[in-house]
Design a protein around this motif. Structure first.
Motif, PDB file in Angstrom:
ATOM      1  N   GLN A 185       1.115  -3.852  -0.884  1.00 30.88           N
ATOM      2  CA  GLN A 185       1.111  -2.674  -0.012  1.00 30.88           C
ATOM      3  C   GLN A 185       1.844  -2.954   1.286  1.00 30.88           C
ATOM      4  O   GLN A 185       2.635  -2.135   1.764  1.00 30.88           O
ATOM      5  CB  GLN A 185      -0.319  -2.224   0.278  1.00 30.88           C
ATOM      6  N   LYS A 186       1.601  -4.135   1.834  1.00 32.60           N
ATOM      7  CA  LYS A 186       2.271  -4.513   3.085  1.00 32.60           C
ATOM      8  C   LYS A 186       3.787  -4.493   2.907  1.00 32.60           C
ATOM      9  O   LYS A 186       4.533  -3.983   3.759  1.00 32.60           O
ATOM     10  CB  LYS A 186       1.812  -5.922   3.490  1.00 32.60           C
ATOM     11  N   LEU A 187       4.251  -5.018   1.795  1.00 36.99           N
ATOM     12  CA  LEU A 187       5.683  -5.030   1.512  1.00 36.99           C
ATOM     13  C   LEU A 187       6.251  -3.606   1.484  1.00 36.99           C
ATOM     14  O   LEU A 187       7.281  -3.317   2.096  1.00 36.99           O
ATOM     15  CB  LEU A 187       5.937  -5.725   0.169  1.00 36.99           C
ATOM     16  N   TYR A 188       5.556  -2.731   0.805  1.00 38.81           N
ATOM     17  CA  TYR A 188       6.005  -1.342   0.746  1.00 38.81           C
ATOM     18  C   TYR A 188       6.008  -0.719   2.141  1.00 38.81           C
ATOM     19  O   TYR A 188       6.923   0.001   2.508  1.00 38.81           O
ATOM     20  CB  TYR A 188       5.109  -0.534  -0.203  1.00 38.81           C
ATOM     21  N   GLU A 189       4.979  -1.000   2.893  1.00 39.94           N
ATOM     22  CA  GLU A 189       4.883  -0.423   4.233  1.00 39.94           C
ATOM     23  C   GLU A 189       6.032  -0.892   5.126  1.00 39.94           C
ATOM     24  O   GLU A 189       6.605  -0.106   5.889  1.00 39.94           O
ATOM     25  CB  GLU A 189       3.536  -0.780   4.875  1.00 39.94           C
ATOM     26  N   ILE A 190       6.376  -2.157   5.011  1.00 40.08           N
ATOM     27  CA  ILE A 190       7.450  -2.684   5.856  1.00 40.08           C
ATOM     28  C   ILE A 190       8.794  -2.087   5.459  1.00 40.08           C
ATOM     29  O   ILE A 190       9.580  -1.669   6.303  1.00 40.08           O
ATOM     30  CB  ILE A 190       7.498  -4.218   5.756  1.00 40.08           C
ATOM     31  N   ILE A 191       9.048  -2.043   4.156  1.00 34.81           N
ATOM     32  CA  ILE A 191      10.336  -1.514   3.712  1.00 34.81           C
ATOM     33  C   ILE A 191      10.451  -0.039   4.071  1.00 34.81           C
ATOM     34  O   ILE A 191      11.495   0.430   4.522  1.00 34.81           O
ATOM     35  CB  ILE A 191      10.522  -1.728   2.201  1.00 34.81           C
ATOM     36  N   LEU A 192       9.374   0.696   3.874  1.00 41.02           N
ATOM     37  CA  LEU A 192       9.430   2.130   4.156  1.00 41.02           C
ATOM     38  C   LEU A 192       9.264   2.424   5.639  1.00 41.02           C
ATOM     39  O   LEU A 192       9.553   3.525   6.094  1.00 41.02           O
ATOM     40  CB  LEU A 192       8.351   2.853   3.352  1.00 41.02           C
ATOM     41  N   GLY A 193       8.756   1.449   6.369  1.00 44.22           N
ATOM     42  CA  GLY A 193       8.601   1.634   7.803  1.00 44.22           C
ATOM     43  C   GLY A 193       7.458   2.546   8.182  1.00 44.22           C
ATOM     44  O   GLY A 193       7.484   3.196   9.221  1.00 44.22           O
ATOM     45  N   LYS A 194       6.448   2.632   7.314  1.00 44.76           N
ATOM     46  CA  LYS A 194       5.274   3.424   7.693  1.00 44.76           C
ATOM     47  C   LYS A 194       4.019   2.950   6.966  1.00 44.76           C
ATOM     48  O   LYS A 194       4.094   2.317   5.917  1.00 44.76           O
ATOM     49  CB  LYS A 194       5.524   4.898   7.396  1.00 44.76           C
ATOM     50  N   LYS A 195       2.887   3.265   7.568  1.00 42.54           N
ATOM     51  CA  LYS A 195       1.601   2.902   6.980  1.00 42.54           C
ATOM     52  C   LYS A 195       1.318   3.775   5.767  1.00 42.54           C
ATOM     53  O   LYS A 195       1.659   4.953   5.728  1.00 42.54           O
ATOM     54  CB  LYS A 195       0.486   3.115   8.013  1.00 42.54           C
ATOM     55  N   LEU A 196       0.689   3.160   4.775  1.00 41.81           N
ATOM     56  CA  LEU A 196       0.278   3.912   3.595  1.00 41.81           C
ATOM     57  C   LEU A 196      -1.240   3.819   3.461  1.00 41.81           C
ATOM     58  O   LEU A 196      -1.856   2.835   3.866  1.00 41.81           O
ATOM     59  CB  LEU A 196       0.946   3.339   2.343  1.00 41.81           C
ATOM     60  N   ASN A 197      -1.807   4.841   2.885  1.00 46.52           N
ATOM     61  CA  ASN A 197      -3.254   4.845   2.692  1.00 46.52           C
ATOM     62  C   ASN A 197      -3.654   3.865   1.589  1.00 46.52           C
ATOM     63  O   ASN A 197      -3.119   3.908   0.487  1.00 46.52           O
ATOM     64  CB  ASN A 197      -3.695   6.271   2.347  1.00 46.52           C
ATOM     65  N   ARG A 198      -4.609   3.013   1.894  1.00 44.30           N
ATOM     66  CA  ARG A 198      -4.940   1.944   0.957  1.00 44.30           C
ATOM     67  C   ARG A 198      -5.425   2.461  -0.399  1.00 44.30           C
ATOM     68  O   ARG A 198      -4.897   2.095  -1.458  1.00 44.30           O
ATOM     69  CB  ARG A 198      -6.017   1.019   1.551  1.00 44.30           C
ATOM     70  N   GLY A 199      -6.396   3.336  -0.358  1.00 47.26           N
ATOM     71  CA  GLY A 199      -6.974   3.834  -1.603  1.00 47.26           C
ATOM     72  C   GLY A 199      -5.947   4.529  -2.468  1.00 47.26           C
ATOM     73  O   GLY A 199      -5.876   4.313  -3.685  1.00 47.26           O
ATOM     74  N   ASN A 200      -5.114   5.339  -1.836  1.00 47.22           N
ATOM     75  CA  ASN A 200      -4.110   6.078  -2.591  1.00 47.22           C
ATOM     76  C   ASN A 200      -3.038   5.151  -3.146  1.00 47.22           C
ATOM     77  O   ASN A 200      -2.583   5.332  -4.281  1.00 47.22           O
ATOM     78  CB  ASN A 200      -3.482   7.149  -1.713  1.00 47.22           C
ATOM     79  N   PHE A 201      -2.672   4.153  -2.340  1.00 47.90           N
ATOM     80  CA  PHE A 201      -1.673   3.190  -2.808  1.00 47.90           C
ATOM     81  C   PHE A 201      -2.209   2.461  -4.037  1.00 47.90           C
ATOM     82  O   PHE A 201      -1.517   2.306  -5.037  1.00 47.90           O
ATOM     83  CB  PHE A 201      -1.348   2.189  -1.701  1.00 47.90           C
ATOM     84  N   TYR A 202      -3.440   2.039  -3.941  1.00 46.42           N
ATOM     85  CA  TYR A 202      -4.083   1.307  -5.026  1.00 46.42           C
ATOM     86  C   TYR A 202      -4.065   2.120  -6.319  1.00 46.42           C
ATOM     87  O   TYR A 202      -3.650   1.660  -7.375  1.00 46.42           O
ATOM     88  CB  TYR A 202      -5.514   0.997  -4.584  1.00 46.42           C
ATOM     89  N   ARG A 203      -4.481   3.366  -6.213  1.00 53.74           N
ATOM     90  CA  ARG A 203      -4.514   4.213  -7.406  1.00 53.74           C
ATOM     91  C   ARG A 203      -3.131   4.490  -7.971  1.00 53.74           C
ATOM     92  O   ARG A 203      -2.911   4.457  -9.170  1.00 53.74           O
ATOM     93  CB  ARG A 203      -5.216   5.538  -7.089  1.00 53.74           C
ATOM     94  N   LYS A 204      -2.202   4.761  -7.061  1.00 55.92           N
ATOM     95  CA  LYS A 204      -0.852   5.078  -7.521  1.00 55.92           C
ATOM     96  C   LYS A 204      -0.219   3.888  -8.246  1.00 55.92           C
ATOM     97  O   LYS A 204       0.378   4.044  -9.308  1.00 55.92           O
ATOM     98  CB  LYS A 204       0.019   5.485  -6.322  1.00 55.92           C
TER      99      LYS A 204
END
Lengths: 248, 248
Positions: A185-204
């Motif tokens: 998740q951290k990797l995605y957040e850094i590349i996209l430059g924004k915070k992502l919701n943990r629960g939703n990221f996990y499910r997706k």
DNA sequence: TCAAAAGTGTTGGCCCTACACCCATGC
DNA sequence: GCATGGGTGTAGGGCCAACACTTTTGA
């Protein structure tokens, strides 16, 4: 040996070996300590930082060239590479080798082919070569000033990386074989430059059905040991063919 | 003049004028008669088709080069251009100029920078130059066999076009200033390679808020006269910055 | 016991697909 | 009247963001 001497000596050799007017610059991304990093080298005596680069042998294609250049620099083979743009402005090298003869290899007009590379940080052993003083990982938001147009090469690489996150195996190539969900998740957040919701990221992520949950957990840290995952390569590449749905 | 003579004569001039080893090939898309077309030229005496291309002057960057090449070929200036890939395989030109001396310009190893171009079909006047017999629009699904690796250059261009449909002003550059909703939909269907639902397409396009409905309608055809639209350039470019949501 | 990680539930909203129906109009 | 185009309705589904709660477990 002195920088000027080295350059002059290389010159003759290079004219015979490499395609003229053409260089390759690589933006090498690595992920470590929850930070996206880029490989930069410090030019000898110039006290200037640059992207690792090189030239194209008369007997190889450009991907082989990039691969060879990075193997010398990192010791790693089979690095994931994507060409993303040619930089061809007339003034891109400006008076960079002003103090040299006009016939010197380095003083040509160069068009540079930009590649970005994704490497597993833990697999890399950096090599300082003859014309550089240092070769280091720098966090993408703490890059030193770069020579010539290397800053815009980096910028373009990062934008490309972001756009291709859902279409190329970026997670797979930047992470070690086994990783945790927070790391991904951290990797995605850094590349996209924004915070992502943990629960939703996990499910997706789980819905994509490209991860294998391992029977191990990562001991040793403080707090609860996180579960380890690895990519299901077959399903991953199948999913990439179609591209994951966009829009985080 | 005979093909061989022309090539030999050009050779000396080219060595002085252009950067060696480097060529540009353009995949020029146009939209007409509800068909996506590509510009191809027929090589003199070779009876072989090719993508329009050229070389890079020592005094210009590659976009200027592509622009100049296409202006000579189509008479149109300010053509929308995107570089998409460098083709560098060692055997890509194979024995194409076998019958010539090794010192001839055309017999070098060439790396080719691929550009795709989007043009308003109605604004183009094709020019047949010295070394070609013909210059024609061909529907993308009826392309003749192309020389060297030009077929794979075209393939890559089309894939790129499809991927960038939601991120670049592709509709704007391929359509005339005024167009109808069925024309726009047809264009999208051809690029994406699939049928889209009319009602949903209509609503989605309007929701984007990038079109201006004109007070005119297109008379003269059979059946009901369709409404004319044009792009709201300001809003269009604003929307492109973010990229339209994907997934048709 | 605390903090991080794992896992789950719920809500409302948006957009998409698919289908269907209306009207207008040129020939 | 028929084909084309313009415009709208709706039902179902998927995914999303946001928030919240629980359980697990290492130090």
């Amino acid at each position: 040996m002195e920088f000027k001497k080295i350059i002059e000596e290389k010159s003759n050799e290079y004219w015979g070996k490499y395609l003229p007017h053409l260089s390759i610059d690589c933006v090498v991304f690595g992920f470590h300590d929850a930070t996206l990093k880029v490989l930069v080298v410090q030019m000898k005596e110039k006290n200037l930082w640059a992207l690792p680069g090189g030239y194209v042998l008369k007997t190889e294609n450009i991907k082989e060239a990039a691969s060879r250049i990075l193997q010398q620099r990192t010791g790693a083979a089979n690095i994931y590479l994507q060409q993303f743009r040619v930089f061809s402005d007339l003034n891109r090298s400006e008076g960079f080798f002003e103090e040299f003869e006009d016939t010197i290899w380095h003083k040509q007009r160069f068009l540079s082919i930009g590649f970005y590379a994704l490497v597993d940080y833990s697999q890399v052993n950096l090599v300082v070569d003859e014309i550089s003083d240092a070769c280091e990982w720098k966090p993408i938001d703490e890059l030193p000033e770069l020579m010539m147009d290397h800053r815009s090469i980096f910028d373009k690489a990062l934008i490309t990386l972001r756009k291709q996150l859902n279409h190329k195996p970026i997670g797979y190539n930047l992470l070690p074989e086994k990783f945790t969900m927070p790391e991904l998740q951290k990797l995605y957040e850094i590349i996209l430059g924004k915070k992502l919701n943990r629960g939703n990221f996990y499910r997706k992520m789980l819905r994509y059905d490209i991860l294998i949950k391992l029977d191990e957990i990562r001991k040793g840290g403080a707090h609860k040991a996180p579960d380890l995952y690895q990519f299901d390569l077959e399903k991953y590449h199948l999913a990439l063919k179609n591209g994951f749905s966009e829009g985080w």
